[in-house]
Design an enzyme around this catalytic site. Structure first.
Site, mmCIF file in Angstrom:
data_model
loop_
_atom_site.group_PDB
_atom_site.id
_atom_site.type_symbol
_atom_site.label_atom_id
_atom_site.label_comp_id
_atom_site.label_asym_id
_atom_site.label_seq_id
_atom_site.Cartn_x
_atom_site.Cartn_y
_atom_site.Cartn_z
ATOM 1 C CG HIS A 51 0.319 -4.179 -13.833
ATOM 2 N ND1 HIS A 51 -0.344 -4.412 -15.001
ATOM 3 C CD2 HIS A 51 0.661 -2.873 -13.830
ATOM 4 C CE1 HIS A 51 -0.402 -3.282 -15.708
ATOM 5 N NE2 HIS A 51 0.209 -2.334 -15.018
ATOM 6 C CG ASP A 54 -0.239 -8.177 -14.959
ATOM 7 O OD1 ASP A 54 -1.474 -8.261 -15.113
ATOM 8 O OD2 ASP A 54 0.439 -7.185 -15.315
HETATM 9 C C1 GLO Z 1 -0.953 4.001 -18.554
HETATM 10 C C2 GLO Z 1 0.383 3.431 -18.383
HETATM 11 C C3 GLO Z 1 0.348 1.980 -17.953
HETATM 12 C C4 GLO Z 1 1.658 1.599 -17.308
HETATM 13 C C5 GLO Z 1 1.620 0.213 -16.729
HETATM 14 C C6 GLO Z 1 2.876 -0.122 -15.987
HETATM 15 O O1 GLO Z 1 -1.160 5.058 -19.064
HETATM 16 O O2 GLO Z 1 1.110 3.578 -19.546
HETATM 17 O O3 GLO Z 1 0.067 1.139 -19.047
HETATM 18 O O4 GLO Z 1 2.699 1.678 -18.208
HETATM 19 O O5 GLO Z 1 0.522 0.109 -15.877
HETATM 20 O O6 GLO Z 1 2.888 0.448 -14.757
#
Ligand code: GLO
Ligand code: MG
Length: 346
Positions: A51, A54
């Protein structure tokens, strides 16, 4: 079937999670990013997903110079570890500015925030050396259908995608659809929706998708069909494999944990379409079960990859000729049993 190739694997720092859920606190102590990176390397994974925050914690309070400096340091850490950055995703669901949606908020100042934050996310991706932005459109939907105009929301989404595409001529946007949670209904619930909205943008070729197994199951679909559909358009640019036991909250179980046969068919679909041959990664968006002890904290990641690789062997050793004969003979009962016995190793 295309020639056998080696798959590359990936996960995100949030996949080494601490166990909190809406009804209870963490069950494992928080760990540093450096520790998580070391674990990823120890497990022999190839890349990490990020993210924006992150990569640059507390991103909203930071200047562009700070952003560049911190991303530079992260890039060096990744290079030293021999780990690639697979993608960067703007975390558009945490801030008070996105409580009513991000790109589709009813408040124009909040929409502006969401777009500016997404452009900064693109800058981070640039600094880290990846051209892939993942958009999980968490709050682009409604708790109450009358609260927003669906038609206007689609226009706002296209506007936001267009601004991102214009900000950087090389970046690719990968939409990760999910039908619900945290919203009641999301505006882009399936791969069909993601690929359709791509056509309304200024550069449809740079708008593709990411399939998450659990999200497809929550939409009542077979993830293998979503894979075939996206790959028929050449648009599957990333993948979150995991598992989900029916229509519940998003469970993010280890790959294959609930339904081995559905997992097998996803691997078969990836194989027949040559997923990974253009550098795409297999990412596991999985979480440890809440009671998991610290010493077993990484098992869900390692297990997901083990299951994937075992199912890959099963997919590659499946007797396609025999299956074809049974299909021609309309002997679906025999085909069904053949699949079961192949999976059971009988
Ligand atoms: C939630 C999502 C989340 C995304 C992550 C990347 O349901 O799967 O984990 O994949 O935030 O944007
Ligand atoms: Mg996901």
């Amino acid at each position: 079937m295309p020639k056998a190739h080696r798959y590359k694997f990936c996960f995100g720092p949030w996949n080494i999670s601490e166990g909190q859920d809406p009804y209870g606190p963490t069950t494992r102590p928080a760990q540093t990013f450096d520790w998580k990176l070391a674990q990823l390397k120890k497990l022999g994974f190839d890349a990490m997903m990020f993210h924006d925050d992150d990569a640059v914690p507390d991103i909203d309070g930071k200047s562009d110079a700070q952003l560049r400096k911190e991303t530079g340091e992260l890039k060096k850490k990744l290079a030293d570890a021999g780990v690639a950055a697979e993608m960067v995703a703007p975390r558009l669901w945490f801030s008070p500015m996105t409580m009513d949606g991000a790109y589709t908020s009813n408040d124009s100042k909040c929409r502006q925030y969401a777009i500016e934050r997404s452009l900064r996310c693109i800058d981070i991706a640039n600094y880290l050396g990846t051209d892939l932005i993942v958009l999980w459109l968490a709050r682009e939907g409604t708790y109450l259908r009358e609260a927003k105009s669906g038609r206007r929301s689609i226009e706002l989404l296209v506007e936001a995608l267009d601004k991102m595409l214009a900000h950087d001529k090389k970046i690719r946007l990968s939409i990760e659809p999910k039908p619900n949670e945290p919203m009641d209904h999301a505006y882009l619930p399936t791969i069909g929706h993601a690929l359709a909205i791509a056509q309304l943008t200024r550069d449809p070729k740079r708008v593709g998708c990411l399939i998450e197994s659990a999200h497809a199951i929550l939409a009542g679909l077979d993830p293998a069909d979503e894979i075939d559909f996206a790959m028929a358009f050449g648009k599957l640019w990333s993948l979150h494999l995991n598992d989900q036991n029916g229509l519940k909250f998003d469970q993010d179980k280890p790959f294959g944990s609930s339904n081995l046969r559905v997992a097998f068919n996803q691997v078969r679909a990836l194989e027949r379409n040559g997923y990974g041959t253009h550098g795409e990664y297999v990412c596991f968006d999985v979480h440890p079960f809440r009671p998991t002890k610290v010493e077993h904290w990484l098992a869900h990641l390692d297990n997901s990859r083990r299951t994937f690789l075992k199912l890959l062997k099963k997919a590659r050793s499946f007797d396609d000729n025999k299956a074809k004969q049974l299909i021609a003979d309309r002997n679906l009962a025999a085909l069904d049993q053949m699949v079961l016995e192949h999976l059971m190793g009988a």
